[in-house]
Design a protein around this motif. Structure first.
Motif, PDB file in Angstrom:
ATOM      1  N   THR A 128       0.846  -1.260   0.056  1.00 58.99           N
ATOM      2  CA  THR A 128       0.010  -0.008  -0.147  1.00 58.99           C
ATOM      3  C   THR A 128       0.961   1.282   0.010  1.00 58.99           C
ATOM      4  O   THR A 128       0.296   2.235  -0.199  1.00 58.99           O
ATOM      5  N   ASN A 129       2.004   1.168   0.205  1.00 65.01           N
ATOM      6  CA  ASN A 129       2.935   2.397   0.328  1.00 65.01           C
ATOM      7  C   ASN A 129       4.383   2.315  -0.484  1.00 65.01           C
ATOM      8  O   ASN A 129       5.020   3.129  -0.464  1.00 65.01           O
ATOM      9  N   SER A 130       4.302   1.142  -1.272  1.00 68.34           N
ATOM     10  CA  SER A 130       5.757   1.167  -2.008  1.00 68.34           C
ATOM     11  C   SER A 130       5.251   1.320  -3.678  1.00 68.34           C
ATOM     12  O   SER A 130       4.767   0.379  -4.526  1.00 68.34           O
TER      13      SER A 130
ATOM     14  N   ASN B  89       5.236   9.168  -5.810  1.00 72.48           N
ATOM     15  CA  ASN B  89       6.071   9.312  -7.055  1.00 72.48           C
ATOM     16  C   ASN B  89       7.147  10.095  -6.618  1.00 72.48           C
ATOM     17  O   ASN B  89       8.031   9.757  -7.040  1.00 72.48           O
ATOM     18  N   ALA B  90       7.013  11.166  -5.785  1.00 74.36           N
ATOM     19  CA  ALA B  90       8.256  12.011  -5.456  1.00 74.36           C
ATOM     20  C   ALA B  90       9.090  11.428  -4.498  1.00 74.36           C
ATOM     21  O   ALA B  90      10.333  11.724  -4.319  1.00 74.36           O
ATOM     22  N   PHE B  91       8.341  10.787  -3.341  1.00 73.84           N
ATOM     23  CA  PHE B  91       9.194  10.433  -2.273  1.00 73.84           C
ATOM     24  C   PHE B  91       9.459   8.936  -2.189  1.00 73.84           C
ATOM     25  O   PHE B  91      10.285   8.596  -1.349  1.00 73.84           O
ATOM     26  N   GLY B  92       8.769   8.157  -2.816  1.00 72.79           N
ATOM     27  CA  GLY B  92       8.906   6.498  -3.077  1.00 72.79           C
ATOM     28  C   GLY B  92       8.078   5.787  -2.325  1.00 72.79           C
ATOM     29  O   GLY B  92       7.562   4.742  -2.403  1.00 72.79           O
ATOM     30  N   SER B  93       7.944   6.163  -0.868  1.00 71.89           N
ATOM     31  CA  SER B  93       7.089   5.632  -0.059  1.00 71.89           C
ATOM     32  C   SER B  93       6.810   6.069   1.297  1.00 71.89           C
ATOM     33  O   SER B  93       7.323   7.123   1.484  1.00 71.89           O
ATOM     34  N   LYS B  94       5.874   5.727   1.986  1.00 73.77           N
ATOM     35  CA  LYS B  94       5.538   6.170   3.334  1.00 73.77           C
ATOM     36  C   LYS B  94       6.622   6.175   4.295  1.00 73.77           C
ATOM     37  O   LYS B  94       6.872   7.107   4.932  1.00 73.77           O
TER      38      LYS B  94
END
Length: 252
Positions: A8-10, A107-112
């Motif tokens: 859900t976060n990757s 998209n900008a930071f990759g993951s939570k």
């Protein structure tokens, strides 16, 4: 626990461009700001990203570019994680707090988890800068230390939600089962200890701290006091916290 590998976060970066760098991660090729004198630098995991305030990211979503300042996003994410904790912060809450859609955000930071790491590093830097500002002011060592400790306690009490310290909260939530987080929190604490130690050592040279005081041991003791204050500020009032500070500083 949600990790960077959770489905859900990757969300991998896709179609992301940057003003000076076309790679998705904005942490690269930035010029870092000066680190406060006398305090060892923390790891380079995301330092460049957090100090590059002249850059913006352009994220393309369905053909329409959207610009935002990455440091502002990290600041807002930090506040959200600080209030709710890591596990209890949802992608929807992060999107609402930052004003950026979930897809664009990841998209900008990759993951939570990657965004949380940046937020924790940001918190570390802000804490060291605050300590350097207060502890390096003119005055007796005890007065500077009292201003710093009371300032932390009073700031916690003034919040609508008494949320304490992000680093302490993170240690309680995650450090016991996440080695990387444990190292990050330890680094944050070590930076604060170093700042306290430098001020106490200066006090010895100035003659307002007892000659037999060990600056490192005293700094560690005060760091332990800080951690306790940040926890107790969730339930106790200002007079109680200020008495604790007076007692701790009486040993100087």
């Amino acid at each position: 626990m949600v990790t960077a590998h959770s489905s859900t976060n990757s969300i991998r970066p896709e179609n992301v461009s940057e003003t000076h760098d076309r790679r998705a991660r904005v942490a690269l090729n930035a010029i870092p700001a000066p680190w406060p004198a006398g305090v060892p630098e923390y790891g380079s995991r995301s330092r460049a990203f957090l100090t590059c305030r002249s850059k913006t990211i352009t994220v393309r979503v369905m053909g329409r570019p959207r610009n935002f300042d990455p440091d502002t996003v990290v600041d807002r994410a930090m506040e959200t994680f600080w209030t709710h904790g890591y596990a209890n912060t949802s992608p929807a809450q992060l999107a609402e707090a930052t004003g950026i859609g979930k897809g664009s955000l990841y998209n900008a930071f990759g993951s939570k988890r990657a965004l949380f790491d940046l937020a924790l590093d940001r918190y570390d830097r802000l804490g060291v800068e605050l300590a350097a500002d207060i502890l390096n002011r003119p005055g007796a060592t005890r007065d500077c230390l009292a201003a710093f400790l009371c300032g932390l306690a009073d700031a916690d009490l003034a919040q609508p939600v008494r949320r304490g310290c992000l680093a302490v909260n993170t240690a309680m939530e995650m450090a016991g089962h996440d080695a990387e987080i444990a190292r990050a929190v330890r680094a944050t604490q070590d930076h604060m200890i170093a700042a306290l130690e430098a001020r106490i050592d200066q006090g010895k040279r100035d003659g307002d701290v007892r000659a037999d005081t060990d600056p490192r041991s005293m700094a560690e003791f005060l760091m332990n006091t800080v951690v306790g204050l940040r926890v107790m500020a969730k339930t106790y009032d200002a007079p109680t916290l200020h008495r604790i500070i007076d007692t701790a500083l009486a040993t100087l």
